[in-house]
Scaffold this motif. Structure first.
Motif, PDB file in Angstrom:
ATOM      1  N   UNK A 194      73.015  63.974  12.685  1.00 19.26           N
ATOM      2  CA  UNK A 194      73.925  64.025  13.879  1.00 19.26           C
ATOM      3  C   UNK A 194      73.481  62.795  14.559  1.00 19.26           C
ATOM      4  N   UNK A 195      72.183  62.257  14.921  1.00 21.91           N
ATOM      5  CA  UNK A 195      71.829  61.319  15.656  1.00 21.91           C
ATOM      6  C   UNK A 195      71.965  60.101  14.844  1.00 21.91           C
ATOM      7  N   UNK A 196      71.801  59.975  13.515  1.00 26.26           N
ATOM      8  CA  UNK A 196      71.842  58.608  12.709  1.00 26.26           C
ATOM      9  C   UNK A 196      73.235  58.253  12.864  1.00 26.26           C
ATOM     10  N   UNK A 197      74.177  58.948  12.898  1.00 22.69           N
ATOM     11  CA  UNK A 197      75.629  58.731  13.349  1.00 22.69           C
ATOM     12  C   UNK A 197      75.904  57.588  14.274  1.00 22.69           C
ATOM     13  N   UNK A 198      75.089  57.924  15.538  1.00 23.21           N
ATOM     14  CA  UNK A 198      75.398  57.252  16.384  1.00 23.21           C
ATOM     15  C   UNK A 198      74.163  56.449  16.905  1.00 23.21           C
ATOM     16  N   UNK A 199      73.261  55.994  16.082  1.00 21.47           N
ATOM     17  CA  UNK A 199      71.977  55.288  16.552  1.00 21.47           C
ATOM     18  C   UNK A 199      72.312  53.947  16.789  1.00 21.47           C
ATOM     19  N   UNK A 200      73.345  53.498  16.147  1.00 21.94           N
ATOM     20  CA  UNK A 200      73.734  52.015  16.393  1.00 21.94           C
ATOM     21  C   UNK A 200      74.366  51.632  17.796  1.00 21.94           C
ATOM     22  N   UNK A 201      75.146  52.711  18.041  1.00 23.93           N
ATOM     23  CA  UNK A 201      76.016  52.466  19.408  1.00 23.93           C
ATOM     24  C   UNK A 201      75.489  52.994  20.569  1.00 23.93           C
ATOM     25  N   UNK A 202      74.466  54.034  20.491  1.00 26.72           N
ATOM     26  CA  UNK A 202      73.826  54.660  21.718  1.00 26.72           C
ATOM     27  C   UNK A 202      72.299  54.251  21.718  1.00 26.72           C
ATOM     28  N   UNK A 203      71.813  53.026  21.276  1.00 29.33           N
ATOM     29  CA  UNK A 203      70.594  52.597  21.347  1.00 29.33           C
ATOM     30  C   UNK A 203      69.347  53.855  21.080  1.00 29.33           C
ATOM     31  N   UNK A 204      69.403  54.351  20.014  1.00 31.10           N
ATOM     32  CA  UNK A 204      68.578  55.299  19.768  1.00 31.10           C
ATOM     33  C   UNK A 204      68.238  55.214  18.428  1.00 31.10           C
ATOM     34  N   UNK A 205      67.051  55.823  18.017  1.00 28.97           N
ATOM     35  CA  UNK A 205      66.494  55.476  16.658  1.00 28.97           C
ATOM     36  C   UNK A 205      66.064  56.986  16.079  1.00 28.97           C
ATOM     37  N   UNK A 206      66.042  57.480  14.928  1.00 30.55           N
ATOM     38  CA  UNK A 206      65.747  58.588  14.465  1.00 30.55           C
ATOM     39  C   UNK A 206      64.823  58.360  13.537  1.00 30.55           C
ATOM     40  N   UNK A 207      63.625  58.947  13.508  1.00 31.56           N
ATOM     41  CA  UNK A 207      62.653  58.984  12.255  1.00 31.56           C
ATOM     42  C   UNK A 207      62.204  60.401  12.055  1.00 31.56           C
ATOM     43  N   UNK A 208      61.618  60.596  10.786  1.00 26.01           N
ATOM     44  CA  UNK A 208      61.633  61.932  10.444  1.00 26.01           C
ATOM     45  C   UNK A 208      60.425  62.131   9.298  1.00 26.01           C
ATOM     46  N   UNK A 209      59.978  63.466   9.112  1.00 26.91           N
ATOM     47  CA  UNK A 209      59.134  63.811   7.939  1.00 26.91           C
ATOM     48  C   UNK A 209      59.134  65.340   7.770  1.00 26.91           C
ATOM     49  N   UNK A 210      59.415  65.711   6.392  1.00 26.57           N
ATOM     50  CA  UNK A 210      59.590  67.196   6.018  1.00 26.57           C
ATOM     51  C   UNK A 210      58.155  67.648   5.309  1.00 26.57           C
ATOM     52  N   UNK A 211      57.429  68.443   6.062  1.00 28.04           N
ATOM     53  CA  UNK A 211      56.203  68.855   5.258  1.00 28.04           C
ATOM     54  C   UNK A 211      56.380  69.903   4.445  1.00 28.04           C
ATOM     55  N   UNK A 212      55.597  69.674   3.343  1.00 29.76           N
ATOM     56  CA  UNK A 212      56.028  70.701   2.182  1.00 29.76           C
ATOM     57  C   UNK A 212      54.768  71.293   1.621  1.00 29.76           C
ATOM     58  N   UNK A 213      54.511  72.668   1.565  1.00 28.21           N
ATOM     59  CA  UNK A 213      53.380  73.422   1.208  1.00 28.21           C
ATOM     60  C   UNK A 213      53.096  72.925  -0.168  1.00 28.21           C
ATOM     61  N   UNK A 214      54.268  73.206  -1.189  1.00 33.62           N
ATOM     62  CA  UNK A 214      53.855  73.290  -2.405  1.00 33.62           C
ATOM     63  C   UNK A 214      53.435  71.902  -3.004  1.00 33.62           C
TER      64      UNK A 214
END
Length: 365
Positions: free
Chosen positions: A75-95
């Motif tokens: 959702x935020x990546x779609x608008x990050x160019x026009x709304x001056x935001x940036x999304x970073x992420x990480x998915x923890x995996x137990x396995x």
């Protein structure tokens, strides 16, 4: 030791972070008209409006926390160019051993921010480069040092940074992560970083978010709250209806009419059964199995009414239907207790040995 340039630092960060994008790509996108319960939540709307906030979304297994996290990222990546935001992420995996480590998560976050913003952030890696030069790659295993680097590169972008961390309960350094989130390093007006965090409600996290002295910037959405739970149940009902109602699916489930679809979905939904997406997915897979495809709709509905009402009872039923449940149970226990992941050939040998009554010592693995 030879000096380390910034390109080499980025390579080391990437290697340490592993393929964080690949993890996200393996998660299914949200099904149509799902995850809306979050968008409608007043606490989520308040979080969106704040430049710095920590939002915890806590839920039981099978509710779709990772899908929810992915939907927020998209959702935020779609608008990050026009709304001056940036999304970073990480998915923890137990396995996966290397995907439950906090330092690896922080390497991934730093790598994403610097890759996107280049010159405005790369000069801030000079201290990290110097530390690697003097101390070695062990620097990239120090969460506090990496946390400070992430804070600095985030500040240097001048943007609103949205950091999505999924499945905190799988993080082996959860307490340290919670302590870092509680630090006052994020209180500067120059730093605009807000966190979207998903997790099961583990003991440490429960204590943390329920502490009376927690900062006001902490917001919590509990999927088990009655209002949220009912909205999720309605979304699951819609998910079931749409999964079954396509022409191909009607044939797959041996259903002939919309009325039968309605009856099937209502039966799946009744008595509080369809409370998680994982449960619904397991049931739909069972209904579409070759054995059940031959059933007439009336018999199919009788089978639906006999379905277990919880994930635990589904798993118990699956175990009871294998040829020799005691063998399966033993194999699962051995795989769980083994000091390393078993190879395919070892698993086959274990199965053969168990069927023939041999006792396999756990120390062998």
């Amino acid at each position: 030791m030879a000096s380390i340039n910034l390109e080499q630092v980025m390579d080391k960060l990437k290697q340490r972070a592993m393929d964080y994008a690949e993890t996200k790509s393996r998660i299914d996108p949200p099904f149509e008209s799902t995850c809306e319960w979050l968008r409608e939540n007043s606490t989520y709307k308040q979080w969106i409006d704040q430049p710095f906030d920590r939002l915890f979304v806590v839920a039981d297994p099978g509710i779709g926390k990772s899908v929810l996290a992915k939907s927020v990222i998209d959702e935020f990546q779609k608008v990050q160019e026009t709304e001056d935001i940036f999304v970073c992420y990480y998915f923890f995996e137990k396995s996966v051993a290397y995907r439950k480590n906090l330092s690896m998560a922080l390497c991934a976050l730093i790598h994403q921010v610097v890759m996107e913003h280049g010159d405005s952030t790369s000069n801030l890696l000079s201290d990290l480069s110097q530390s690697i030069h003097l101390i070695g790659d062990g620097v990239l295993e120090q969460p506090i040092r990496l946390w400070n680097v992430f804070r600095k590169v985030s500040e240097s972008t001048g943007k609103q940074i949205i950091c999505v961390l999924d499945a905190l309960n799988n993080c082996e350094d959860l307490i340290e992560l919670l302590e870092l989130l509680a630090s006052d390093a994020w209180t500067s007006e120059k730093i605009k970083v807000k966190f979207f965090l998903t997790s099961r409600l583990t003991g440490a996290l429960a204590w943390f978010i329920n502490h009376p002295d927690k900062p006001s910037e902490y917001r919590v959405i509990d999927a088990n709250d009655e209002g949220n739970k009912e909205k999720i149940r309605e979304e699951i009902k819609g998910f079931l209806r749409k999964r079954v109602s396509g022409h191909a699916n009607m044939q797959l489930y041996n259903i002939a009419s919309p009325n039968e679809i309605s009856t099937l979905v209502n039966d799946l939904h009744q008595n509080g059964k369809a409370t998680t997406y994982l449960w619904a997915d397991l049931i739909l897979k069972d209904l579409s199995s070759p054995r059940n495809r031959r059933l007439l709709s009336s018999k199919l509905l009788r089978r639906v009414r006999a379905f277990p009402s919880s994930l635990n009872s589904v798993y118990a039923k699956m175990l009871s239907e294998v040829g020799r449940p005691e063998v399966t149970r033993s194999l699962l226990l051995i795989a769980l207790a083994a000091r390393r992941a078993l190879t395919w050939s070892e698993t086959g040998w274990l199965s053969l040995a168990s069927k023939n009554g041999f006792i396999v010592p756990l120390a062998a693995f």
